[in-house]
Design an enzyme around this catalytic site. Structure first.
Site, PDB file in Angstrom:
ATOM      1  N   GLU A 124       0.935  -1.166   0.077  1.00 51.47           N
ATOM      2  CA  GLU A 124      -0.034  -0.103  -0.052  1.00 51.47           C
ATOM      3  C   GLU A 124       0.937   1.195   0.039  1.00 51.47           C
ATOM      4  OE1 GLU A 124      -3.138   0.455   2.953  1.00 51.47           O
ATOM      5  OE2 GLU A 124      -3.089   2.650   2.797  1.00 51.47           O
ATOM      6  N   GLU A 135      -2.798  11.223   1.518  1.00 52.39           N
ATOM      7  CA  GLU A 135      -4.196  11.336   2.388  1.00 52.39           C
ATOM      8  C   GLU A 135      -4.363  12.557   3.371  1.00 52.39           C
ATOM      9  OE1 GLU A 135      -4.998   7.815   4.487  1.00 52.39           O
ATOM     10  OE2 GLU A 135      -2.740   7.744   5.317  1.00 52.39           O
TER      11      GLU A 135
END
Ligand SMILES: *[C@@H]1O[C@H](CO)[C@@H](O)[C@H](O)[C@H]1NC(C)=O
Ligand SMILES: *[C@@H]1O[C@H](CO)[C@@H](O)[C@H](O)[C@H]1NC(C)=O
Length: 251
Positions: free
Chosen positions: A142, A147
């Site tokens: 990941e 974000e």
């Protein structure tokens, strides 16, 4: 004076080049116009469905494209059944938008990709917009190329395991403005992928993903809510917009 300096600097630059591996993009996989040809490049929701690890349930009704700009809108909702992820139950307080690229991406030996886009992201408590890559099979890989977890920061993360994580948070300037994000993924040593993260053209951090070579990655853009961004979230609609998203291949 100016041109004399440039001339003087040139031989230094020129002599540095032969040592650098010069790579040329071989292919544009997703062009900057992709949102206007949505069905060619994108599907709605997460690759696995409507729910993940927060208080939003994704729905195609929350995704719109206008003048080449993708906008995901989170809308407060009540009466939805909870979501369950990893044995944890999440109360659903919003319908929101998620999309993922139809194609997946695996860094090959000697190769890589650049993921670039311009983002207008909310940093309000309880809002969790993201631009990220995650494993097609198993987990990790990941890479959170960007974000925003409702704190005023932007986060850049790469996971080797759930506990071995490179995480870099930076204060996010002027959240009402567009900011350019770029993640450069490259083969480091035949098994590790090196990720360089840029914001507005300035390098922010470099992280390394173990055994990421040849591992398939989904590309996801979503506006999750609450979860890691705190709760309660806002009681009116919030938006997350993206434009000029591009993926180019170096393999
Ligand atoms: C999206 O929302 C509509 C109306 O709110 C609903 O009928 C539909 O089932 C939803 N789709 C999903 C995938 O949840
Ligand atoms: C993840 O693994 C790579 C490759 O072994 C290593 O370079 C990197 O430092 C590791 N990341 C963390 C956070 O330990």
């Amino acid at each position: 004076m100016r041109s004399a300096l440039l001339l003087a600097a040139w031989p230094l630059l020129a002599s540095a080049v032969p040592n650098a591996k010069r790579q040329t993009a071989t292919k544009t996989l997703i062009p900057t116009t992709s949102f206007t040809e949505f069905d060619t490049y994108w599907d709605d929701l997460y690759p696995w469905g409507t729910d993940h690890n927060g208080g939003a349930r994704m729905n195609a009704s929350q995704v719109s494209v206008s003048d080449g700009v993708l906008t995901l809108t989170a809308t407060p909702v009540s009466g939805q059944p909870p979501a369950t992820n990893g044995g944890v139950e999440y109360q659903i307080h919003y319908l929101s938008g998620a999309i993922h690229a139809k194609q997946t991406f695996a860094v090959a030996k000697g190769g890589g990709f650049d993921f670039t886009g311009e983002f207008k992201a909310t940093t309000t408590k309880g809002t969790w917009p993201a631009f990220w890559l995650t494993a097609v099979s198993g987990w990790p890989p990941e890479i959170d190329m960007a974000e925003w977890k409702g704190s005023g920061d932007i986060s850049f993360n790469t996971f080797n395991t759930s506990s071995e994580v490179a995480a870099h948070d930076v204060a996010y300037p002027n959240s009402g403005d567009w900011h350019m994000i770029k993640a450069e993924l490259r083969d480091e040593d035949g098994s590790t992928v090196r990720v360089k993260f840029y914001m507005d053209g300035v390098e922010q951090t470099t992280q390394y993903g173990k055994n990421y070579i040849n591992a398939g990655l989904y590309l996801i853009i979503n506006l999750q809510m609450e979860g890691s961004s705190g709760s309660p979230g806002p009681d009116s609609n919030v938006e997350y917009s993206v434009r000029n998203l591009e993926v180019v291949s170096y393999q």
